[in-house]
Design a protein around this motif. Structure first.
Motif, PDB file in Angstrom:
ATOM      1  N   VAL A  63      18.635  20.575  21.172  1.00 44.94           N
ATOM      2  CA  VAL A  63      17.692  21.188  20.239  1.00 44.94           C
ATOM      3  C   VAL A  63      18.087  22.644  20.007  1.00 44.94           C
ATOM      4  O   VAL A  63      18.059  23.132  18.876  1.00 44.94           O
ATOM      5  CB  VAL A  63      16.244  21.072  20.764  1.00 44.94           C
ATOM      6  CG1 VAL A  63      15.279  21.856  19.886  1.00 44.94           C
ATOM      7  CG2 VAL A  63      15.818  19.624  20.854  1.00 44.94           C
ATOM      8  N   ILE A  64      18.489  23.328  21.075  1.00 41.64           N
ATOM      9  CA  ILE A  64      18.955  24.712  20.935  1.00 41.64           C
ATOM     10  C   ILE A  64      20.178  24.753  20.020  1.00 41.64           C
ATOM     11  O   ILE A  64      20.277  25.597  19.125  1.00 41.64           O
ATOM     12  CB  ILE A  64      19.279  25.333  22.312  1.00 41.64           C
ATOM     13  CG1 ILE A  64      18.019  25.407  23.178  1.00 41.64           C
ATOM     14  CG2 ILE A  64      19.894  26.725  22.148  1.00 41.64           C
ATOM     15  CD1 ILE A  64      18.274  25.790  24.619  1.00 41.64           C
ATOM     16  N   ASP A  65      21.130  23.833  20.249  1.00 36.61           N
ATOM     17  CA  ASP A  65      22.320  23.754  19.393  1.00 36.61           C
ATOM     18  C   ASP A  65      21.932  23.601  17.930  1.00 36.61           C
ATOM     19  O   ASP A  65      22.425  24.316  17.057  1.00 36.61           O
ATOM     20  CB  ASP A  65      23.205  22.560  19.789  1.00 36.61           C
ATOM     21  CG  ASP A  65      24.030  22.805  21.033  1.00 36.61           C
ATOM     22  OD1 ASP A  65      24.381  23.970  21.292  1.00 36.61           O
ATOM     23  OD2 ASP A  65      24.329  21.828  21.731  1.00 36.61           O
ATOM     24  N   ALA A  66      21.048  22.646  17.657  1.00 37.47           N
ATOM     25  CA  ALA A  66      20.665  22.348  16.276  1.00 37.47           C
ATOM     26  C   ALA A  66      19.923  23.521  15.633  1.00 37.47           C
ATOM     27  O   ALA A  66      20.224  23.904  14.502  1.00 37.47           O
ATOM     28  CB  ALA A  66      19.800  21.094  16.239  1.00 37.47           C
ATOM     29  N   GLU A  67      18.973  24.098  16.352  1.00 39.21           N
ATOM     30  CA  GLU A  67      18.158  25.178  15.800  1.00 39.21           C
ATOM     31  C   GLU A  67      18.959  26.464  15.589  1.00 39.21           C
ATOM     32  O   GLU A  67      18.714  27.204  14.646  1.00 39.21           O
ATOM     33  CB  GLU A  67      16.966  25.465  16.717  1.00 39.21           C
ATOM     34  CG  GLU A  67      15.958  24.350  16.789  1.00 39.21           C
ATOM     35  CD  GLU A  67      15.119  24.238  15.530  1.00 39.21           C
ATOM     36  OE1 GLU A  67      14.787  25.281  14.944  1.00 39.21           O
ATOM     37  OE2 GLU A  67      14.800  23.107  15.145  1.00 39.21           O
ATOM     38  N   ALA A  68      19.920  26.728  16.494  1.00 37.26           N
ATOM     39  CA  ALA A  68      20.709  27.963  16.385  1.00 37.26           C
ATOM     40  C   ALA A  68      21.958  27.770  15.535  1.00 37.26           C
ATOM     41  O   ALA A  68      22.703  28.723  15.306  1.00 37.26           O
ATOM     42  CB  ALA A  68      21.099  28.451  17.775  1.00 37.26           C
ATOM     43  N   GLY A  69      22.214  26.541  15.091  1.00 47.48           N
ATOM     44  CA  GLY A  69      23.387  26.277  14.275  1.00 47.48           C
ATOM     45  C   GLY A  69      24.683  26.298  15.066  1.00 47.48           C
ATOM     46  O   GLY A  69      25.731  26.679  14.545  1.00 47.48           O
ATOM     47  N   LEU A  70      24.617  25.888  16.324  1.00 50.76           N
ATOM     48  CA  LEU A  70      25.798  25.878  17.180  1.00 50.76           C
ATOM     49  C   LEU A  70      26.421  24.488  17.199  1.00 50.76           C
ATOM     50  O   LEU A  70      25.718  23.481  17.004  1.00 50.76           O
ATOM     51  CB  LEU A  70      25.428  26.296  18.606  1.00 50.76           C
ATOM     52  CG  LEU A  70      24.803  27.682  18.745  1.00 50.76           C
ATOM     53  CD1 LEU A  70      24.388  27.938  20.181  1.00 50.76           C
ATOM     54  CD2 LEU A  70      25.758  28.751  18.265  1.00 50.76           C
ATOM     55  N   PRO A  71      27.728  24.398  17.458  1.00 49.94           N
ATOM     56  CA  PRO A  71      28.369  23.081  17.489  1.00 49.94           C
ATOM     57  C   PRO A  71      27.984  22.312  18.749  1.00 49.94           C
ATOM     58  O   PRO A  71      27.745  22.902  19.804  1.00 49.94           O
ATOM     59  CB  PRO A  71      29.863  23.427  17.504  1.00 49.94           C
ATOM     60  CG  PRO A  71      29.930  24.752  18.170  1.00 49.94           C
ATOM     61  CD  PRO A  71      28.679  25.476  17.734  1.00 49.94           C
ATOM     62  N   LEU A  72      27.919  20.999  18.620  1.00 50.44           N
ATOM     63  CA  LEU A  72      27.691  20.155  19.793  1.00 50.44           C
ATOM     64  C   LEU A  72      28.967  20.123  20.628  1.00 50.44           C
ATOM     65  O   LEU A  72      30.066  20.150  20.075  1.00 50.44           O
ATOM     66  CB  LEU A  72      27.312  18.743  19.362  1.00 50.44           C
ATOM     67  CG  LEU A  72      25.974  18.594  18.649  1.00 50.44           C
ATOM     68  CD1 LEU A  72      25.790  17.164  18.170  1.00 50.44           C
ATOM     69  CD2 LEU A  72      24.835  19.002  19.548  1.00 50.44           C
ATOM     70  N   PRO A  73      28.851  20.058  21.950  1.00 54.57           N
ATOM     71  CA  PRO A  73      30.057  19.998  22.775  1.00 54.57           C
ATOM     72  C   PRO A  73      30.805  18.692  22.535  1.00 54.57           C
ATOM     73  O   PRO A  73      30.197  17.628  22.435  1.00 54.57           O
ATOM     74  CB  PRO A  73      29.532  20.084  24.209  1.00 54.57           C
ATOM     75  CG  PRO A  73      28.096  19.762  24.132  1.00 54.57           C
ATOM     76  CD  PRO A  73      27.639  20.060  22.750  1.00 54.57           C
TER      77      PRO A  73
END
Length: 110
Positions: A63-73
């Motif tokens: 959820v943090i990845d998605a909300e902050a626009g970060l790539p999934l590992p």
């Protein structure tokens, strides 16, 4: 006791092995409990992965990845500094996005 071991070597060995496995997981549980209770809501740093941040803040890392626009590992978790290097932006920009996301998610959390 020696007589019992001679009569039932498999039973005593199985009991000993079960005790060792139980002790291993009990020690692991206690050390993780102590570690994470002391590292709650850690300030976001460049060396942290999103998984570490999620565990510290008790939030789902995806959820943090998605909300902050970060790539999934993909192969392995990336630190925030590695993500910044890949994007060619200052790490402070990534940290600010994560901190903003954490604040928003903590407000929304019941």
């Amino acid at each position: 006791m020696v007589g019992f071991f001679r009569r039932h070597p498999i039973l005593v060995s199985s009991l000993g092995l079960a005790a060792l496995v139980t002790a291993f997981f009990a020690i692991r549980f206690v050390t993780e409990l102590v570690y994470w209770s002391a590292h709650r809501d850690e300030p976001v740093r460049a060396w942290m992965t999103v998984g570490y941040i999620g565990r510290s803040w008790d939030l789902d890392p995806r959820v943090i990845d998605a909300e902050a626009g970060l790539p999934l590992p993909v192969d392995h978790p990336l630190t925030l500094s590695e993500i910044a290097r890949q994007r060619g932006v200052p790490v402070g920009e990534i940290i600010a996005a994560v901190e903003e996301t954490l604040a928003r998610l903590k407000v929304d959390q019941p």
